[in-house]
Design an enzyme around this catalytic site. Sequence first.
Site, PDB file in Angstrom:
ATOM      1  N   GLY A   1      -4.962   3.151  -1.282  1.00  0.00           N
ATOM      2  CA  GLY A   1      -5.966   3.490  -0.293  1.00  0.00           C
ATOM      3  C   GLY A   1      -5.370   4.222   0.885  1.00  0.00           C
ATOM      4  O   GLY A   1      -4.180   4.560   0.891  1.00  0.00           O
ATOM      5  N   ASP A   2      -6.200   4.473   1.895  1.00  0.00           N
ATOM      6  CA  ASP A   2      -5.727   5.176   3.078  1.00  0.00           C
ATOM      7  C   ASP A   2      -5.515   4.198   4.234  1.00  0.00           C
ATOM      8  O   ASP A   2      -5.720   2.988   4.091  1.00  0.00           O
ATOM      9  CB  ASP A   2      -6.702   6.292   3.463  1.00  0.00           C
ATOM     10  CG  ASP A   2      -8.117   5.786   3.768  1.00  0.00           C
ATOM     11  OD1 ASP A   2      -8.311   4.547   3.788  1.00  0.00           O
ATOM     12  OD2 ASP A   2      -9.007   6.622   3.976  1.00  0.00           O
ATOM     13  N   GLY A   3      -5.115   4.740   5.372  1.00  0.00           N
ATOM     14  CA  GLY A   3      -4.836   3.890   6.524  1.00  0.00           C
ATOM     15  C   GLY A   3      -6.046   3.138   7.043  1.00  0.00           C
ATOM     16  O   GLY A   3      -5.996   1.907   7.204  1.00  0.00           O
TER      17      GLY A   3
ATOM     18  N   LYS B   1       0.864  -1.177   0.000  1.00  0.00           N
ATOM     19  CA  LYS B   1       0.000   0.000   0.000  1.00  0.00           C
ATOM     20  C   LYS B   1       0.899   1.225   0.000  1.00  0.00           C
ATOM     21  O   LYS B   1       1.415   1.644   1.038  1.00  0.00           O
ATOM     22  CB  LYS B   1      -0.920   0.065   1.222  1.00  0.00           C
ATOM     23  CG  LYS B   1      -1.945   1.225   1.106  1.00  0.00           C
ATOM     24  CD  LYS B   1      -2.511   1.666   2.429  1.00  0.00           C
ATOM     25  CE  LYS B   1      -1.721   2.754   3.097  1.00  0.00           C
ATOM     26  NZ  LYS B   1      -1.687   4.042   2.355  1.00  0.00           N
TER      27      LYS B   1
ATOM     28  N   GLY C   1      -8.827   2.343   5.540  1.00  0.00           N
ATOM     29  CA  GLY C   1      -9.426   1.429   4.576  1.00  0.00           C
ATOM     30  C   GLY C   1      -8.553   0.261   4.190  1.00  0.00           C
ATOM     31  O   GLY C   1      -9.035  -0.870   4.028  1.00  0.00           O
ATOM     32  N   VAL C   2      -7.253   0.501   4.031  1.00  0.00           N
ATOM     33  CA  VAL C   2      -6.343  -0.537   3.544  1.00  0.00           C
ATOM     34  C   VAL C   2      -5.249  -0.860   4.563  1.00  0.00           C
ATOM     35  O   VAL C   2      -4.928  -2.030   4.784  1.00  0.00           O
ATOM     36  CB  VAL C   2      -5.708  -0.118   2.198  1.00  0.00           C
ATOM     37  CG1 VAL C   2      -4.676  -1.135   1.730  1.00  0.00           C
ATOM     38  CG2 VAL C   2      -6.788   0.061   1.134  1.00  0.00           C
ATOM     39  N   GLY C   3      -4.689   0.176   5.192  1.00  0.00           N
ATOM     40  CA  GLY C   3      -3.619  -0.059   6.160  1.00  0.00           C
ATOM     41  C   GLY C   3      -4.040  -0.959   7.304  1.00  0.00           C
ATOM     42  O   GLY C   3      -3.320  -1.891   7.687  1.00  0.00           O
TER      43      GLY C   3
ATOM     44  N   CYS D   1      12.837  12.046   7.540  1.00  0.00           N
ATOM     45  CA  CYS D   1      12.787  11.576   8.923  1.00  0.00           C
ATOM     46  C   CYS D   1      14.138  11.678   9.627  1.00  0.00           C
ATOM     47  O   CYS D   1      14.199  11.793  10.843  1.00  0.00           O
ATOM     48  CB  CYS D   1      12.258  10.151   8.977  1.00  0.00           C
ATOM     49  SG  CYS D   1      13.072   9.025   7.837  1.00  0.00           S
TER      50      CYS D   1
ATOM     51  N   GLU E   1       9.928   1.831  10.696  1.00  0.00           N
ATOM     52  CA  GLU E   1      10.832   2.995  10.675  1.00  0.00           C
ATOM     53  C   GLU E   1       9.948   4.206  10.863  1.00  0.00           C
ATOM     54  O   GLU E   1       9.129   4.529   9.998  1.00  0.00           O
ATOM     55  CB  GLU E   1      11.610   3.045   9.353  1.00  0.00           C
ATOM     56  CG  GLU E   1      12.727   4.073   9.361  1.00  0.00           C
ATOM     57  CD  GLU E   1      12.334   5.371   8.676  1.00  0.00           C
ATOM     58  OE1 GLU E   1      12.075   6.359   9.409  1.00  0.00           O
ATOM     59  OE2 GLU E   1      12.273   5.401   7.444  1.00  0.00           O
TER      60      GLU E   1
ATOM     61  N   GLU F   1       8.444  16.429  15.995  1.00  0.00           N
ATOM     62  CA  GLU F   1       8.935  16.359  14.621  1.00  0.00           C
ATOM     63  C   GLU F   1       8.112  17.323  13.759  1.00  0.00           C
ATOM     64  O   GLU F   1       6.922  17.117  13.543  1.00  0.00           O
ATOM     65  CB  GLU F   1       8.823  14.934  14.090  1.00  0.00           C
ATOM     66  CG  GLU F   1       9.446  14.748  12.718  1.00  0.00           C
ATOM     67  CD  GLU F   1       9.407  13.302  12.255  1.00  0.00           C
ATOM     68  OE1 GLU F   1      10.364  12.862  11.601  1.00  0.00           O
ATOM     69  OE2 GLU F   1       8.424  12.600  12.561  1.00  0.00           O
TER      70      GLU F   1
END
Length: 472
Positions: free
Chosen positions: A201-203, A170, A205-207, A279, A245, A378
């Site tokens: 997709g987004d978190g 994803k 829905g798919v993540g 990052c 990560e 951050e």
Amino acid sequence: MRECTKFYIDGQWVDPVTENTQPVENPATEETIGHISFGTKADVDKAVAAARRAFESSSQTTREERLTLLRAIQAEIENRKEELALAVSDEMGAPMSLASGPHVGMLAGHCQKTIEVLEDFAFERKDGQTLHVWEPIGVVGMITPWNWPLNQIACKVFPALATGNTMVLKPTEIAPFNGYIFAEIMHAAGVPAGVFNLVNGDGPGVGEAISGHPDIDMVSFTGSTRAGVLIAKNAADTVKRVAQELGGKSPNIVLDDGAFAKSVARGTVSMMGNSGQTCTAPSRMLVPHARMEEAKTVAKEAAEGVMPGDPKGNAAIGPVVSKAQWDKIQGLINKGIEEGATLVAGGPGKPEGLETGHYVKPTVFADVQNDMTIAREEIFGPVLCILGYDDYADAVRIANDTEYGLASTIMGEDIDTARSLAKRIRAGRVTINGAHDMNAAFGGYKKSGNGREWGEWGFHDFLEVKAVMGHG
């Protein structure tokens, strides 16, 4: 206009189970430049089933078969590198020099390094009468971010492929077109059906469907610490391996030596690269209290020399990736001012003449205390914090006083001192004077994650160890 509304599952481009088309924005123009589909658990189920079927044969492939496949992918990357660069520039606002250089270069570099490692990697080791065997872990779910999209796809997909795994990727929904092209590259290179699958997709829905899926053996995630915690919790019920990560708030200790001005200038410019959306960015610069005023002067000049502008022109940096990201950065810049840090360069608002697009002024704060919000959180934008230290012991204390531990930097001409300080810093990476190594382990301590990527280190997370006793 790019219309990338299908998913790549079981070697074919297929329609989503449920239609849900979403726009993709160019952050430099704020215009829609294409569309993708947002998938659901049903799409993930199809992709995982294909990956599970393919694993039986993929896990048994030989070293030479995997090398042949990786070399074919390498050739296809070369064929598509200009298109990849343009996609990255369009969807995340990277200047073309950055997109065609480091962004695409990291994709190609990881592929080459994976080939080199695979040529000699030991999948078996004899220990007396016991044979230890390193075998592929299985079906891997991969969730990758928008800030270095090709790099993060590469350092997950290539070692997973080299070690015989199958996968469901994803890519980020914010900058998805480069991932779509990557899937086309995999197809053109002849990756067997089911070995590599892509579902956009987004978190939610798919993540979530990936991280909690009972037939996924491992999740490899790069992104925010907040999201990483949610993924780990969601994965816990199925006891799958989770490699992450996550965020960083990396210190840059500038040594008190003859290279001081050069180090401050270099560290400031390095912080601004990729619009600060890295990052490992050296976001906390540590300088001797006695040289704080000198640091302010040098950093101000360096920051004001970093010109934001049109990614298709000669700008040093482009916009940040989205309005949401711009709003977050502006809030933290204002917080720094409210909490009493000295604004040396930049500040709130957009750069003059760049009213359209999510542009941020290259910003420098000095006299920052390590308990200020801008020193703790951050920011993920072109914002540098300069903090003072009494001596090197104090510098190490400040450097380690963070919940993160992804990376750190030491700059100066006294290499012996740099080496000594590197041993005392609690972070997964210490970079001395900008050194770079594609085989160096990449990953963090503390809330910056677990596991390691890049080079031979990236192979280990995708392998299980079997002990065959009495092997003889």
